[in-house]
Design a protein around this motif. Structure first.
Motif, short mmCIF file in Angstrom:
data_model
loop_
_atom_site.label_atom_id
_atom_site.label_comp_id
_atom_site.label_asym_id
_atom_site.label_seq_id
_atom_site.Cartn_x
_atom_site.Cartn_y
_atom_site.Cartn_z
N UNK A 106 0.94 -1.00 7.76
CA UNK A 106 -0.04 -1.60 6.86
C UNK A 106 0.14 -1.00 5.46
N UNK A 107 -0.45 -1.67 4.46
CA UNK A 107 -0.47 -1.17 3.08
C UNK A 107 -1.89 -0.77 2.72
N UNK A 108 -2.03 0.37 2.06
CA UNK A 108 -3.33 0.82 1.55
C UNK A 108 -3.27 0.77 0.02
N UNK A 128 2.12 2.92 10.87
CA UNK A 128 2.49 3.53 9.59
C UNK A 128 1.62 2.96 8.46
N UNK A 129 1.41 3.79 7.43
CA UNK A 129 0.62 3.36 6.27
C UNK A 129 1.42 3.66 5.01
N UNK A 130 1.67 2.63 4.20
CA UNK A 130 2.29 2.81 2.88
C UNK A 130 1.19 2.74 1.81
N UNK A 131 1.26 3.64 0.86
CA UNK A 131 0.19 3.75 -0.14
C UNK A 131 0.63 3.16 -1.49
N UNK A 132 -0.27 2.37 -2.08
CA UNK A 132 -0.08 1.80 -3.42
C UNK A 132 -1.25 2.30 -4.28
N UNK A 152 3.29 -6.89 4.86
CA UNK A 152 2.72 -5.95 5.83
C UNK A 152 1.88 -6.70 6.85
N UNK A 153 1.66 -6.05 7.99
CA UNK A 153 0.81 -6.66 9.02
C UNK A 153 -0.62 -6.79 8.51
#
Length: 607
Positions: A106-108, A128-132, A152-153
């Motif tokens: 996912x994206x945060x 997993x978490x990708x940060x923006x 992302x999901x």
């Protein structure tokens, strides 16, 4: 930066800014668990949240509670503490409970301070978490587009990013703060209020302790920013003077005279949390009455201007002769030594220098060196209220050559020790025929203090001397509302050619006698010769002055000698008080006081 005024200790007053309306019920429910605090609630995100805080700011809040980017903006704009509601592990579980099954990445998206709080918790998640992370609102749309492009999901957002995603038609999940996070923020805010209240109480106690000792505390940064002031409302006007002085870097002790009080300021540089601060302790006392100290007088600019306008020098337009010297004095910041024959206009030149200086809004302190008695001398040298400890003023030491060796040495030492030339304008005068004939004391003072020495020309060299007698007689006639007598050519020639050894004092005395004694509409050469013979004076020196002072018993208190000298000078000048003051080298005000003392003493003798 917006500052809240300091208040007395009170019940914690807390403002809560909810980032979205749906959060208000939980906030209000948790607030009920803190009965000893007062909560106010507003709703708004980012700029709207700041506007809400400013709208309520008049209520004197102690702490503000908010979240995300709103908390970050409030922390930048407000001077009071801002507590941020964080996101705990249970909050993350609740926020992710509605994510699609089989989510792997996912994206945060959101403000950096929000994402930083949840980053350590992502290791507990099964995906997993990708940060923006963003720092400014205008970065938000680009960050969301990058996240959407990476397919992302799911995307999870703080409040601002969530609302922006909805505007862009994208599906997103809102990161929420649960009751535990809210409760932790509220508890932290209450603790801050309690600590601040205890600190304020301790500060008030220290203030009262200092004031009971007659001391106030003021703290500045080195660049002049006020950090703290314990000055009362009456003394707040000192702050500009204190700031100007610390930036000038002049010494560690100085004195300010203001509104009938004398403020003694001591300065110390300290370091607090890697910041250099200037700490000033300020003590004050009522200014002593200058009339108590013979030979030391304070004049404001209006008094000086009036005295100058009524001087013989001004009446005969002698400013032309003194103008080059005045111009030189204005161009230097060094002390000035005025030398010349007695009564040649040194006092008037000192007044001109004062009135054209940057210190003319402060007193001119005139020290009559020949009139200083023991009490006055001790006050001048030893008292912290002495003019030697003042700042931003002009001090005129008149006839410094009259000081005995012991006194001029002590005066020089005190001036150097207090670094007086760095704080005030110093002018000295010394009676001598020319600069080469200066007394030893005056020469050493000029050398040690690096004085600019200006030689004041005698009256006989003034270009304005021709016509001076006509101007002065016209002045006397206007005072009496009468016609001025005419000078015949022989009389004019004698007056122009006279050496005027007594300078302005002798000129005034002779012209006053001519005005009083002449018979008819004109003044003849014979009248002038008679007046010159009768009024041959030079500062009360010579055989005639000696005869007039023979009757003065010198073995008695100095104040009595001064009193009788004033009476003798007035008799010598046939009742002309201005002339008597000039001969004695004092102001008319000082002469009046001496004469009043003489009259009082005579009345006591009669009773």
């Amino acid at each position: 930066m917006i500052f809240r005024k300091a208040t007395a200790m009170h019940v914690a007053n807390i403002l809560v800014i909810a980032p979205y309306p749906e959060m208000l019920p939980e906030l209000q429910e948790v607030a009920s668990e803190f009965p000893d605090a007062s909560f106010s609630f507003e709703t708004g995100d980012l700029a709207h949240g700041l506007a809400s805080a400013l709208k309520m700011f008049h209520l004197d809040f102690d702490v503000v509670i908010s979240r995300g980017g709103t908390a970050q903006i409030l922390e930048d704009e407000l001077s009071i503490p801002v507590v941020e509601m964080g996101i705990t592990a249970p909050d993350l579980v609740s926020s992710f409970s509605n994510l699609p099954k089989n989510t792997t990445c996912i994206a945060a998206v959101g403000f950096r301070n929000v994402l930083q709080n949840i980053k350590p918790l992502t290791s507990l998640l099964p995906f997993e978490v990708d940060f923006y992370a963003i720092d400014f609102e205008d970065e938000l749309e680009e960050a969301l587009r990058d996240a959407l492009d990476n397919e992302y999901d799911a995307i999870v957002c703080d409040t601002k990013a969530f609302n922006q995603a909805r505007l862009m038609g994208a599906e997103a999940h809102l990161l929420v703060s649960g009751k535990d996070s809210i409760r932790a923020a509220f508890s932290h805010a209450v603790q801050i209020c309690e600590l601040n209240g205890a600190l304020e109480e301790r500060t008030r106690f220290l203030q009262e302790m200092l004031r009971s000792c007659g001391i106030d505390l003021v703290v500045y940064t080195l660049d002049g920013r006020l950090v703290y002031s314990g000055l009362s409302e009456r003394d707040r006007s000192l702050l500009d003077d204190l700031k100007r002085y610390i930036q000038s870097g002049n010494g560690h002790r100085f004195v300010i005279r203001r509104n009938g009080r004398i403020y003694t300021v001591r300065l110390k540089t300290t370091v607090f949390e890697e910041t250099r601060l200037v700490t000033l302790t300020v003590s004050s006392a009522n200014a002593p009455n200058p009339d108590r100290f013979m030979g030391i007088e304070h004049f404001n600019a209006d008094d000086v201007q009036i005295d100058l306008d009524h001087s013989v020098m001004h009446i005969i337009q002698g400013e032309q002769a003194l103008a080059p010297l005045a111009d030189t004095a204005q161009r230097t910041g060094q002390p000035i030594m005025l030398v010349g024959e007695p009564r040649c206009g040194k006092t008037q030149l000192a007044q001109i220098i004062y009135l054209s200086s940057e210190f003319k809004d402060r007193p001119l302190v005139r020290v009559e060196c020949r009139l200083l008695n023991e009490k006055s001398w001790n006050y001048l040298i030893d008292s912290y209220h002495s003019p030697l400890y003042e700042a931003d003023c002009t001090i005129f030491f008149h006839e410094v050559d009259q000081l005995e060796d012991e006194r001029w040495k002590a005066l020089l030492a005190a001036i150097k020790e207090t670094r007086l030339p760095e704080r005030s304008k110093l002018i000295f005068s010394s009676d001598h025929a020319d600069a080469a004939d200066v007394s030893r004391g005056s020469a050493i003072i000029a050398e040690q203090l690096r004085c600019i020495t200006l030689t004041v020309p005698p009256l006989r060299t003034w270009k304005t001397l021709e016509g001076a007698a006509d101007k002065y007689l016209q002045h006397l006639a206007e005072e009496k509302n009468a016609d001025a007598p005419l000078l015949d050519p022989g009389a004019t020639a004698l007056l122009v050619q006279n050496p005027w050894k007594g300078n302005l004092a002798q000129f005034r005395s002779v012209l006053n006698w001519l005005d009083m004694a002449h018979d008819g509409p004109s003044i003849t050469a014979h009248d002038v010769l008679d007046a010159l013979e009768r009024r041959e004076i030079s500062g009360m020196t010579g055989q005639r002055a000696e005869r007039e002072t023979e009757s003065l018993d010198l073995i008695r208190p100095l104040i009595e000698i001064n009193r009788d000298a004033a009476a003798a000078a007035l008799a010598h000048c046939h009742g002309n008080k201005s002339e008597a003051a000039g001969i004695l080298g004092v102001s008319r005000t000082t002469l009046y006081k001496l004469l009043e003392q003489s009259q009082t003493q005579d009345a006591r003798k009669q009773t």
